[in-house]
Design a protein around this motif. Sequence first.
Motif, PDB file in Angstrom:
ATOM      1  N   PHE A  45     -24.535 -24.269   8.134  1.00 36.37           N
ATOM      2  CA  PHE A  45     -24.590 -24.910   6.826  1.00 36.37           C
ATOM      3  C   PHE A  45     -25.948 -25.523   6.508  1.00 36.37           C
ATOM      4  O   PHE A  45     -26.193 -25.893   5.362  1.00 36.37           O
ATOM      5  CB  PHE A  45     -23.449 -25.921   6.677  1.00 36.37           C
ATOM      6  CG  PHE A  45     -22.118 -25.253   6.480  1.00 36.37           C
ATOM      7  CD1 PHE A  45     -21.875 -24.481   5.355  1.00 36.37           C
ATOM      8  CD2 PHE A  45     -21.125 -25.359   7.437  1.00 36.37           C
ATOM      9  CE1 PHE A  45     -20.658 -23.835   5.173  1.00 36.37           C
ATOM     10  CE2 PHE A  45     -19.899 -24.727   7.260  1.00 36.37           C
ATOM     11  CZ  PHE A  45     -19.672 -23.966   6.122  1.00 36.37           C
ATOM     12  N   ASP A  50     -22.495 -21.100   1.992  1.00 35.63           N
ATOM     13  CA  ASP A  50     -21.226 -20.506   2.400  1.00 35.63           C
ATOM     14  C   ASP A  50     -21.499 -19.123   2.985  1.00 35.63           C
ATOM     15  O   ASP A  50     -22.649 -18.693   3.038  1.00 35.63           O
ATOM     16  CB  ASP A  50     -20.240 -20.446   1.226  1.00 35.63           C
ATOM     17  CG  ASP A  50     -20.778 -19.666   0.034  1.00 35.63           C
ATOM     18  OD1 ASP A  50     -21.497 -18.660   0.232  1.00 35.63           O
ATOM     19  OD2 ASP A  50     -20.478 -20.050  -1.110  1.00 35.63           O
ATOM     20  N   LYS A  51     -20.453 -18.440   3.406  1.00 35.50           N
ATOM     21  CA  LYS A  51     -20.675 -17.161   4.084  1.00 35.50           C
ATOM     22  C   LYS A  51     -21.199 -16.085   3.131  1.00 35.50           C
ATOM     23  O   LYS A  51     -21.828 -15.130   3.576  1.00 35.50           O
ATOM     24  CB  LYS A  51     -19.423 -16.696   4.830  1.00 35.50           C
ATOM     25  CG  LYS A  51     -18.264 -16.278   3.978  1.00 35.50           C
ATOM     26  CD  LYS A  51     -17.096 -15.847   4.859  1.00 35.50           C
ATOM     27  CE  LYS A  51     -15.915 -15.445   4.005  1.00 35.50           C
ATOM     28  NZ  LYS A  51     -14.783 -15.031   4.828  1.00 35.50           N
TER      29      LYS A  51
END
Length: 188
Positions: A45, A50-51
């Motif tokens: 992070f 986010d992914k």
Amino acid sequence: MARWAPDAALRLESAAMALFADRGFAATTVPEIAEAAGLTTRTFFRHFADKRDVLFLRERELPTVVGRLVAATPAGLDPLALVMSGLENVAAGELQRWRDDIAARRAVVRSEPQLRERERLRSAVLTDAIRDALMESGVTSADAALAASIGSALFDASLEQWLAGPDDVLLVDVLRAMRARLGDLAGR
């Protein structure tokens, strides 16, 4: 796990791509990506919101680079020629070496509607960067907006053609061919 790793973002990208290919985007979690990279979730992070962001790591700088190249193009060219010069410089550079990575990323992006939306946003950011560089070069806002939109669309279409074609084809050659096709279409 390492507290600090100078290549953390690239390690996370590599781990994520391997997991996405193996399990799919939706079934892969951030902790799994971090663990596969030998890093912590907290480190993940620090680099990504986010992914989804992992998929766009290498494209973060593309709008800035293209904008700089467009602005550095010699004076006297029409707006679309300025754009093409900048895009050709980018296409002839490191992107050629990243072909397999770009193809793998595109496959993941196509698998999820939310990722396709993010891809369109990336294209809009590129268009804005090109438009701003053109305007800084003295091109009117209307001409800059049109040339930037055309250039961004040509770049996206060229990437698609390049990835669908044989491995020995150069992206810069595909981009030039697509520009010629646009000229043919506009002349009809």
